[in-house]
Design an enzyme around this catalytic site. Structure first.
Site, short mmCIF file in Angstrom:
data_model
loop_
_atom_site.label_atom_id
_atom_site.label_comp_id
_atom_site.label_asym_id
_atom_site.label_seq_id
_atom_site.Cartn_x
_atom_site.Cartn_y
_atom_site.Cartn_z
N CYS A 21 0.81 -1.22 0.00
CA CYS A 21 0.00 0.00 0.00
C CYS A 21 0.84 1.26 0.00
O CYS A 21 0.30 2.37 -0.11
CB CYS A 21 -0.95 -0.02 1.20
SG CYS A 21 -2.30 -1.21 1.02
N THR A 52 -16.45 11.09 1.31
CA THR A 52 -15.67 11.08 2.55
C THR A 52 -14.51 10.08 2.50
O THR A 52 -13.99 9.68 3.54
CB THR A 52 -16.57 10.75 3.76
OG1 THR A 52 -17.25 9.51 3.51
CG2 THR A 52 -17.57 11.85 4.00
#
Length: 355
Positions: A21, A52
C-alpha cells in the site's frame, strides 16, 4: 573445465519501484487530482460514494440489503510470490469488512512483466490470492490480466451489508474511544526486507499480520455503539485517522506509547529503514497534526508508515470497549487495544505520550 553458479532467484521486490500500500498516490496529490474531477450521477440508491474517502462504495438494493463494492491492488511488498498473493487478497477484502459487510466473491486484477517473470511464479501469486480468499469462503470468479512493466496483483471485491449497519469513516463522536486492531510497522519492515536486513522472526510476524483477515468488521457492525470504522492502509495511521476526523467533524488524540508495533519496527525505524511513502504521508497531514515534545523523526515515521493489509480502526462509545476488544480477541487479534480518543473540535490529531 569451467564451472558456473546457479543464478540467484529473481526478487519480486526488485521489479517494483514501491511495494504494498506504499504504492498509493500521496494524500496531497490525490486531493489535487480529485479536486478537478466532476461528479457524475448520484442516484438515491448510492448510499456511499467518494465524498468522505470511505473504504468502499455501497449501493442499496432494498431495506435489508445493499451491495458493497471495492478494488485494491499493488506491487510486491515481499519476494515470496505465494505470500504476495495472500497479502494482496487479504488487503483487498478488508475494505468490505471495514464497511461492516461480508464479501461474496472477487475478481482478480493481474498485471505482470511476462518477459521477466516465469509463468510458474505468476501462478504462485494467483494461487496465494486464491488461498486467502478460500480461507474466508470467497470464490475468485474471474478477473483480467495485462502485460505490465511491474508486477501488480489485487482484487475487485463484492459483498453485501445491511444498509442499516453500514459503518463509515464519518460517524465518530466526541468521547469515543479509538481501538486499533493490528500493530503498525509493515512499511518499515518492507523497507528492511528490500535491504535484506529483516530477521526471520520479524518477517514471520509481518506475514502473520498482513494475512490475518479483518472479518471481525462484520461482527462489529452489528453494534450500535460502534460509530465509525476504517482500515489503516497506505496513508498510515495519521492519514486514515484524519479522514475519520474530517468526515466526522471531530478531533482526535492518540497516545504514541499505546500504539502496538510489529517486532523490529521501532529498531528499523531508528536505523532509517523507512519508505518514501512515509515522508509523503507526513507531508500531506503535518499541517493537521500536533506532536508532543519528545516525539521526533522516528515516531513521525511510524505514525505515517504506510500499512499494507493493516488493522481496523474503530471509534466506539467508551462503554463498548470491552465488547469490541473481546470481538477482536476471539478473531485472533491479540494486539488490539485502545490507542486514543475522539474529541470535539476542528479536524486535527494530537499525538502525546503516556505520563
Amino acid at each position: 573445465m569451467s564451472t558456473s553458479e546457479e543464478p540467484a532467484p529473481l526478487r519480486l521486490t526488485s521489479l517494483a519501484h514501491g511495494g504494498g500500500c506504499g504504492c498509493k498516490v500521496a494524500p496531497g496529490v490525490l486531493e489535487s487530482i480529485l479536486a478537478g474531477a466532476t461528479r457524475g450521477l448520484v442516484p438515491p440508491e448510492l448510499l456511499v460514494g467518494p465524498e468522505t474517502r470511505d473504504d468502499a462504495a455501497v449501493w442499496r438494493l432494498d431495506d435489508a440489503r445493499a451491495i458493497v463494492a471495492t478494488t485494491d491492488f499493488f506491487m510486491p511488498i515481499v519476494d515470496d510470490p505465494f505470500d504476495f498473493g495472500r497479502i494482496a487478497a487479504t488487503n483487498a477484502l478488508s475494505d468490505v469488512w471495514a464497511m461492516g459487510g461480508t464479501p461474496l466473491f472477487a475478481l482478480a486484477i493481474v498485471g505482470m512483466p511476462v518477459a521477466k517473470l516465469p509463468v510458474a511464479t505468476i501462478g504462485r501469486i494467483l494461487a496465494g490470492g486464491e488461498a486467502a480468499c478460500r480461507a474466508v469462503n470467497v470464490p475468485v470468479a474471474g478477473g483480467h490480466t495485462i502485460d505490465s512493466a511491474e508486477p501488480i496483483y489485487g482484487l475487485v471485491a463484492i459483498g453485501t451489508v445491511d444498509p442499516r449497519r453500514v459503518k463509515r469513516n464519518c460517524g465518530a463522536r466526541p468521547g469515543d474511544a479509538l481501538v486499533l486492531g493490528k500493530p503498525l510497522g509493515t512499511g518499515v519492515l518492507g523497507a528492511a526486507l528490500k535491504q535484506e536486513r529483516i530477521a526471520p522472526a520479524e518477517y514471520a510476524a509481518m506475514i502473520a499480520s498482513t494475512t490475518r483477515p479483518n472479518a471481525v468488521g462484520a461482527e462489529l457492525a452489528r453494534s450500535a455503539d460502534v460509530h465509525a470504522m476504517t482500515d489503516v492502509t497506505g496513508f498510515g495511521l495519521l492519514g486514515h485517522l484524519l479522514e475519520v476526523c474530517r468526515g466526522s467533524g471531530v478531533a482526535a488524540r492518540v497516545d504514541f506509547d499505546r500504539l502496538p508495533l510489529l517486532p523490529g519496527a521501532l529498531g528499523h525505524a531508528r536505523a532509517g529503514r523507512v519508505t518514501g511513502a512515509s515522508a509523503r504521508n507526513w507531508s500531506g497531514c503535518a499541517a493537521s497534526v500536533d506532536l508532543a515534545a519528545g516525539l521526533g523523526e522516528v515516531e513521525r515515521a511510524l505514525l505515517a508508515d504506510p500499512q499494507t493489509s493493516g488493522g481496523l480502526l474503530v471509534a466506539c462509545s467508551p462503554g463498548a470497549v470491552p465488547e469490541v476488544l473481546a470481538a477482536f480477541l476471539r478473531a485472533g487479534f491479540e494486539e488490539a487495544c485502545v490507542v486514543g480518543e475522539v474529541l470535539a473540535g476542528e479536524p486535527r490529531v494530537a499525538v502525546g505520550r503516556s505520563p
